[in-house]
Design an enzyme around this catalytic site. Structure first.
Site, mmCIF file in Angstrom:
data_model
loop_
_atom_site.group_PDB
_atom_site.id
_atom_site.type_symbol
_atom_site.label_atom_id
_atom_site.label_comp_id
_atom_site.label_asym_id
_atom_site.label_seq_id
_atom_site.Cartn_x
_atom_site.Cartn_y
_atom_site.Cartn_z
ATOM 1 C CG ASP A 1 -2.203 0.868 0.883
ATOM 2 O OD1 ASP A 1 -2.151 1.673 -0.071
ATOM 3 O OD2 ASP A 1 -3.207 0.756 1.605
HETATM 4 C C1 BGC Z 1 -5.042 3.310 0.158
HETATM 5 C C2 BGC Z 1 -5.274 2.306 -0.945
HETATM 6 C C3 BGC Z 1 -5.150 2.961 -2.289
HETATM 7 C C4 BGC Z 1 -3.804 3.631 -2.396
HETATM 8 C C5 BGC Z 1 -3.565 4.280 -3.735
HETATM 9 C C6 BGC Z 1 -3.798 4.131 -0.067
HETATM 10 O O1 BGC Z 1 -3.720 5.196 0.816
HETATM 11 O O2 BGC Z 1 -4.974 2.644 1.387
HETATM 12 O O3 BGC Z 1 -6.538 1.711 -0.778
HETATM 13 O O4 BGC Z 1 -5.344 2.011 -3.299
HETATM 14 O O5 BGC Z 1 -3.731 4.620 -1.390
HETATM 15 O O6 BGC Z 1 -4.358 5.372 -3.944
#
Ligand code: BGC
Length: 744
Positions: free
Chosen positions: A289
């Site tokens: 993530d």
């Molecule tokens: C979130 C994810 C997301 C990623 C990219 C993160 O902060 O937890 O769910 O896909 O950002 O935007």
């Protein structure tokens, strides 16, 4: 020396060009192509494939750009993927750099959070789960994929399949609620919708199932917080939708921010390698993530970013989203023999495999056609599909004395509340490129149903989350003038979602006071809720005659809600989450354990709070219709089966009310006594059925041993002999039941 280098490069170039021009996809398997490619890749280029950078998509609305430094990195083969880069032209330009200026011409994979739409905004995932209609949800994801792929996107960071039992957690809105079975059905539908029949098709998006795993079990429902759950609960509850998504063919997973019992997911070898790779035999790749590898230092499991990179890559994280740890530290680790280059090779292989499967090597620009983009976005068909699933997602929570549906020749109607005319809030969080100018508000939806003989008065009444009551007087005057009041209240679109945890599930601000003031006028108040999580609304539930759960339904929110309010659509949605009676009741979920002293209103020494009932306000699976359904004749194909045998369950469902309508017939099972305690009931099957008024249908289901199995005392997934109960009904509490026995 220079000469030698040049000739090595020339040779590599010849090998490569023949590889791309002469060898057709059918001539070699993907794996052998990857072998050839890996054999000529430098360590830097391999690490490049493991690196995902973000474009800048926030500075200029509707646009995304990459920096000069990022362009240079692409030329050097230092970027495997971009996120937040969208639009056929923008992606074409960046892909062109990779294809024309990088040594090995490896295409970039463009990822984006297509969570509930790209430009056409569909209902938030929690709302769609309330449709209990996997076909509608699959269609919604399909259309989202068609739109996003036309804008150069190859990969969506969805579906989010985290089970959420604590509604304080803001990200409950992004998933399918509290139940592993419903969550699994929705996960499958979304993966199929996003990925289509073949990843190589132009309209397919690679799915990235997230957040692996246990993220929804954050202590106290606080986002990013510690998770401490047993291996059994992890497997029986939280991992199930992930496995279902994998079985549906999902090609990538994203690991979560949280730790599980001391080990953050991004460093969790047990989860990423032992379970995902070895036990599940998954061949897709795992993305971190956002900065979650870098955060291993903050978690306190790595002393510095180099250690973080080492932990993540050896645990099984293939691609690094934005932390820079792989880009900056992997080479040193490999050269210094702190990690084997084979680990990097394997991760690069998995990422290249996805690129091959997507057809990007054959056609790197497959989704980068600005002319095509225009024809695929916000089409009539897309908007109609958004309306269809929005209607199906609405849940009728209360309808005393047939307050609804409303008649269309009503004289005067007041539409009141801070969300009644809001265009932005119905889009919820992760609205991405959804333009709020395209939203149909509830006010507009109501107006569209009424002729010139009807008067619609609008008053905002108050803000969503402020204390001012200056608007009350106007709202009360509007109410006094009207025959009926539609009161649209709830949460703002961004009060849930990432970093959207709230300590209170009550209506924010002075909205409940506004509801009380309007109620005092004596005019019937129909409450329409917008929210991304269950709300604790006991006063509304006890006092106003009708409540419609309208979630955040996307662009067509107002049109869908008006269809329900005026009876053009008979509501059929059911809650995918328990609605608690008070915030203090969470975590509240139907498939809880019995305890030795089950909660009971009249028993003091029972598992309950002294000041409230142990029962929820609205149970999981609850949802009314304008008609009524009766359940009878629950029959089983046998009252005794052997382990491994199926059992058939049948139940008669009658539409005994005054309208044609759809019902979601729900089937639950309880294993009465196991080697470890079992939930009081678990959803195992459901079917949506349309019944004309007066019509009865026999609904049939087959339960297999997989439905009766669980992780037993020895952590073996198995069926244990003993007595079971089967329940059928309209929600998780109003059920009829029958018993059967499983023998060895
Ligand atoms: C979130 C994810 C997301 C990623 C990219 C993160 O902060 O937890 O769910 O896909 O950002 O935007």
């Amino acid at each position: 020396m220079k000469q030698k280098f040049t000739s090595v490069f020339t040779l590599a170039f010849i090998v490569l060009s023949s590889f791309f021009t002469v060898i057709k996809p059918q001539d070699k398997t993907i794996e052998s192509k990857i072998d050839s490619l890996l054999s000529i890749m430098t360590l830097d280029e391999k690490i490049g494939q493991l690196t995902q950078l973000s474009a800048n998509s926030w500075e200029f609305p509707g646009k995304s750009v990459i920096s000069d430094e990022q362009k240079e990195a692409v030329k050097k083969g230092g970027v495997g993927s971009f996120l937040n880069l969208f639009g056929a032209e923008a992606t074409r330009q960046v892909q062109k750099i990779a294809i024309e200026q990088s040594r090995l011409k490896i295409p970039i994979i463009f990822g984006y959070d297509v969570i509930h739409g790209y430009k056409t905004t569909f209902p938030v995932p929690l709302a769609e789960a309330a449709s209990w209609d996997p076909e509608a949800v699959e269609k919604s994801s399909r259309i989202q994929a068609i739109e996003a792929s036309a804008a150069g996107i190859n990969w969506t960071f969805a579906p989010m399949v985290d089970i959420a039992r604590d509604a304080r957690w803001g990200r409950i809105v992004e998933g399918s609620g509290e139940d592993p079975y419903l969550g699994s059905v929705m996960a499958k539908a979304r993966v199929k919708g996003f990925q289509g029949n073949n990843l190589a098709d132009n309209t397919s998006l690679l799915a990235c199932v997230k957040h692996f795993a246990g993220y929804g079990a954050a202590e106290g429902g606080r986002d990013y917080n510690t998770v401490d759950i047993s291996e059994r609960t992890l497997r029986d509850i939280y991992l199930r939708p992930f496995k279902a998504a994998l079985d549906a063919g999902a090609g990538s997973f994203m690991c979560s921010f949280n730790e599980i019992s001391g080990v953050p997911s991004s460093a969790n070898k047990h989860l990423l390698t032992d379970i995902f790779r070895k036990e599940w035999k998954a061949d897709g790749f795992i993305l971190s993530d956002w900065n979650s590898i870098g955060e291993l230092v903050v978690h306190g499991i790595a002393a510095n970013t180099k250690e973080a990179a080492k932990l993540a890559i050896t645990a099984g994280v293939d691609m690094d989203m934005e932390s820079g740890c792989y880009k900056n530290d992997l080479k040193d680790l490999a050269v210094g023999k702190k990690i084997s280059e084979d680990v990097i090779n394997e991760s690069a292989r998995r990422i290249l495999r996805a690129k091959y499967k997507l057809g990007l090597f054959d056609n790197p620009y497959k989704n980068c056609n600005p002319e095509l983009e225009k024809t695929k976005i916000l089409t009539k068909e897309n908007i109609a599909a958004a309306l269809d699933v929005a209607k199906k997602s609405i849940v009728l929570l209360k309808n005393d004395k047939n307050t609804l549906p409303l008649i269309k020749d009503i004289k005067t109607i007041a539409v009141i509340g801070p969300l009644a005319a809001s265009k932005a809030d119905p889009l919820g969080s992760w609205e991405q490129q959804g333009d709020s100018n395209n939203t149909v508000t509830v006010l507009e939806g109501v107006k569209s149903k009424l002729g010139s003989g009807s008067k619609v008065i609008y008053s905002k009444g108050c803000e969503i989350d402020e204390t001012g009551k200056g608007g009350f007087a106007d709202a009360i005057n509007a109410a006094k003038e009207a025959d009926k009041i539609i009161l649209v209240i709830g949460e703002g679109g961004h009060m849930s979602g990432e970093a959207g945890s709230r300590s209170s599930l009550e209506l924010p601000g002075v909205q409940e006071e506004l509801a009380k003031a309007l109620y005092e006028t004596g005019k019937p108040v129909i409450a329409v809720l917008m929210n991304g999580r269950p709300l604790a609304i006991p006063w509304l539930s006890q006092n106003v005659p009708a409540i419609v759960e309208g979630w955040f339904l996307g662009h067509q929110a107002g049109a869908a809600i008006a269809d329900v309010l005026f009876g053009d659509y008979n509501p059929s949605g059911k809650l995918p989450v328990t609605f608690p009676i008070a915030t203090g009741q969470v975590p509240a979920y139907y498939n809880h354990k019995s305890t030795g002293r089950p909660g009971n209103d009249t028993v003091v020494f029972s598992s309950r709070y002294k000041d409230i009932t142990p029962n929820p306000l609205y149970p999981f699976g609850f949802g009314l219709s304008y008609t009524k359904f009766d359940y009878s004749n629950l029959t089983l194909s046998a009252n005794k089966i052997k382990i491994g045998e199926d059992i058939k369950v049948a139940v008669d469902v009658k539409n005994s009310g005054n309208y044609d309508g759809e019902e979601v017939v729900q089937l639950y099972v309880q294993d009465i006594a196991g080697s470890v305690t079992r939930p009081v009931k678990e959803l195992k099957r459901f079917k949506k059925v349309f019944l004309k008024k007066g019509e009865t249908k026999k609904m049939e289901f087959t339960l297999t041993d997989n439905d009766l199995a669980f992780y037993n005392i020895d952590m073996k997934f198995t069926v244990e002999p003993g007595m079971f109960k089967v329940f059928a009904g309209t929600n998780s509490e109003e059920l009829i039941s029958a018993d059967f026995e499983v023998t060895e």
